[in-house]
Design a protein around this motif. Structure first.
Motif, PDB file in Angstrom:
ATOM      1  N   GLY A  56       4.258   5.506  -5.415  1.00 41.95           N
ATOM      2  CA  GLY A  56       4.366   5.405  -6.609  1.00 41.95           C
ATOM      3  C   GLY A  56       5.552   5.087  -7.476  1.00 41.95           C
ATOM      4  N   GLY A  57       6.793   4.971  -6.574  1.00 43.55           N
ATOM      5  CA  GLY A  57       8.083   4.674  -6.917  1.00 43.55           C
ATOM      6  C   GLY A  57       8.463   3.495  -6.896  1.00 43.55           C
ATOM      7  N   GLY A  58       9.758   3.240  -7.306  1.00 41.68           N
ATOM      8  CA  GLY A  58      10.261   1.861  -7.184  1.00 41.68           C
ATOM      9  C   GLY A  58      11.601   1.683  -7.877  1.00 41.68           C
TER      10      GLY A  58
ATOM     11  N   SER B 112       5.931   3.460 -13.647  1.00 41.02           N
ATOM     12  CA  SER B 112       5.925   2.364 -12.647  1.00 41.02           C
ATOM     13  C   SER B 112       4.838   1.726 -12.714  1.00 41.02           C
TER      14      SER B 112
ATOM     15  N   LEU C 267       3.401   0.307 -10.228  1.00 41.69           N
ATOM     16  CA  LEU C 267       2.953   0.669  -9.011  1.00 41.69           C
ATOM     17  C   LEU C 267       1.730   1.938  -9.073  1.00 41.69           C
ATOM     18  N   ASN C 268       1.878   2.465  -9.809  1.00 37.75           N
ATOM     19  CA  ASN C 268       0.861   3.692 -10.421  1.00 37.75           C
ATOM     20  C   ASN C 268      -0.385   2.683 -10.660  1.00 37.75           C
TER      21      ASN C 268
ATOM     22  N   THR D 198       0.853  -1.060  -0.122  1.00 38.77           N
ATOM     23  CA  THR D 198      -0.138  -0.113   0.103  1.00 38.77           C
ATOM     24  C   THR D 198       0.826   1.345  -0.017  1.00 38.77           C
TER      25      THR D 198
ATOM     26  N   THR E 183       9.271  10.672 -13.395  1.00 38.52           N
ATOM     27  CA  THR E 183       8.859   9.418 -12.731  1.00 38.52           C
ATOM     28  C   THR E 183       8.963   8.259 -13.829  1.00 38.52           C
ATOM     29  N   GLY E 184       9.537   7.218 -13.395  1.00 39.89           N
ATOM     30  CA  GLY E 184       9.324   6.092 -14.130  1.00 39.89           C
ATOM     31  C   GLY E 184       7.926   5.300 -14.587  1.00 39.89           C
TER      32      GLY E 184
ATOM     33  N   LEU F 273       4.031   1.349  -1.141  1.00 37.90           N
ATOM     34  CA  LEU F 273       4.628   1.490  -2.511  1.00 37.90           C
ATOM     35  C   LEU F 273       3.840   2.169  -3.510  1.00 37.90           C
ATOM     36  N   ARG F 274       2.528   1.731  -3.379  1.00 35.53           N
ATOM     37  CA  ARG F 274       1.505   2.095  -4.252  1.00 35.53           C
ATOM     38  C   ARG F 274       1.215   3.809  -4.322  1.00 35.53           C
TER      39      ARG F 274
ATOM     40  N   ILE G 213      -1.730  -0.147  -9.640  1.00 35.72           N
ATOM     41  CA  ILE G 213      -2.105  -1.121  -8.594  1.00 35.72           C
ATOM     42  C   ILE G 213      -3.267  -0.488  -7.837  1.00 35.72           C
TER      43      ILE G 213
ATOM     44  N   ILE H 134      -4.355  -5.304  -4.116  1.00 42.09           N
ATOM     45  CA  ILE H 134      -3.669  -5.672  -3.113  1.00 42.09           C
ATOM     46  C   ILE H 134      -4.493  -6.693  -2.095  1.00 42.09           C
TER      47      ILE H 134
ATOM     48  N   MET I  53      14.768   2.168 -10.894  1.00 46.06           N
ATOM     49  CA  MET I  53      15.248   1.908 -12.187  1.00 46.06           C
ATOM     50  C   MET I  53      14.273   1.887 -13.487  1.00 46.06           C
TER      51      MET I  53
ATOM     52  N   ASP J   4      -6.251  -0.901  -4.557  1.00 44.01           N
ATOM     53  CA  ASP J   4      -6.424  -1.432  -3.487  1.00 44.01           C
ATOM     54  C   ASP J   4      -7.175  -2.572  -3.378  1.00 44.01           C
TER      55      ASP J   4
END
Lengths: 197, 153
Positions: free
Chosen positions: A195-197, B137, B139-140, A189, B134-135, A191-192, B142, B147, B1, B144
């Motif tokens: 928004g980075g990684g 990602s 993650l952007n 949560t 910003t890469g 990380l989301r 994903i 998860i 990365m 809730d």
């Protein structure tokens, strides 16, 4: 620090079990290792002394499933709890994504718990982290023992910021997976959100 | 990365593997996360090797601090059949070369030097990019719900 590998389509995160010596950090990992299916886990590595005390770290890689076609892999580490291994503890906190503080519920270990928690805050700060901003869970271990302190007392002393907490008995597995799931969820949560990684 | 730099770093690993006649080449984050690999890695437990190598490098770094030395930038472990050469790349990652009698320490050192220079440039490129953009990602994307789904038994 989480790492996303686009070629192998993996999200990798690092979790660290922290806490006083003989508090049950290694036992948490051993229980997880014993109860996880072979395809979801890697080899568990324990760098321990001849007397089975953690010397450097225990390490267990775990896969928790896929999110949007990316495997989620969690690298679980424990630190050596004994006070004089502080230099090693600092090294293991490098790149941490989430922390589980494994407290020993026994009355006579209260001072060791407090000392270890202060040490965690200090060592994280040295690496540029703030415990209040990291995914963080407290586990009260050894709840089954007759000399366990009342939960309210533990809460007051060890969880003043009221982060998610679990009662556990790592030898029988009570609370072990609940703790792991809670920290893993909190890390993803966060990380989301970042928004980075 | 960023995916583009990740591809370029993987190709530097492949070239290093070929040019140094190594068994395998691994690039690992300082926290023990595998970043790239090349060569005969099929039978190697890359995850464990990465974690232990990072622990080893961290411990050696701790020793260098106590001795008020700069980071020890490389290490060599001589085995009966397989040897391990470990180098820090731009202070950010760890390059591991596994080799046997098909190669030599001299050749590995020579090729590693060139590869670490290239990788160092790529890491600088990543740092510059990261400072300004910003890469793309995952993650952007994903939610809730994604998860929660992962933790439904």
């Amino acid at each position: 620090m989480s790492f996303i590998n686009y070629s192998s389509r993996e999200i990798n995160c690092k979790l660290v079990y922290y806490g006083p010596g003989l508090g049950g950090k290694t036992t948490n990992l051993q229980f997880i290792y014993a109860r996880t299916s072979p395809e979801a886990k890697g080899k568990m590595i324990s760098l321990a002394t001849e007397t089975e005390r953690t010397l450097f770290f225990d390490f267990l890689p775990l896969s928790l499933g896929e999110i949007r076609g990316f495997k989620t892999r969690f690298h679980l580490y424990t630190v050596p709890g004994q006070v004089f291994y502080d230099a090693s503890r600092k090294l293991i906190l490098k790149g941490v994504d989430g922390v589980i503080f494994v407290a020993d519920s026994q009355n006579e270990r209260m001072e060791a718990n407090i000392e270890s928690l202060e040490n965690l805050r200090l060592n994280l700060a040295e690496q540029g982290y703030n415990l209040d901003k990291l995914p963080y869970i407290v586990q009260y271990n050894k709840r089954d023992l007759p000399n366990a302190a009342p939960l309210d007392e533990l809460r007051q002393l060890l969880n003043p910021t009221k982060v998610p907490e679990f009662e556990a008995c790592a030898t029988t597995g009570v609370g072990v997976f609940e703790t792991l799931k809670a920290i893993a969820k909190s890390v993803l949560t966060e990380l989301r959100r970042g928004g980075g990684g | 990365m960023f995916p583009e730099e990740q591809r370029q770093i993987a190709s530097v690993c492949q070239r290093l593997h070929r040019d140094s006649n190594a068994k395998a080449v691994l690039l690992i984050g300082r926290d023990g996360q595998p970043i790239a690999e090349a060569g005969e890695v099929g039978e190697i437990d890359v995850t464990s090797l990465s974690s232990l190598t990072a622990g080893n490098v961290a411990a050696t770094g701790g020793i260098s601090k106590i001795l008020r030395e700069k980071d020890f930038t490389s290490q060599f472990h001589e085995g009966e059949k397989t040897h391990v050469h470990i180098t820090l790349v731009a202070g950010r990652a760890i390059l591991v070369v596994l080799f046997d009698e098909r190669s030599s320490l001299g050749l590995v050192r020579l090729r590693v030097r060139k590869a670490t220079e290239e990788m160092g440039r790529l890491f600088e490129q990543v740092a510059r990019k990261a400072a300004t953009q910003t890469g793309p990602s995952i993650l952007n994307e994903i939610t809730d719900a994604d998860i929660d789904k992962l933790f439904n038994d």
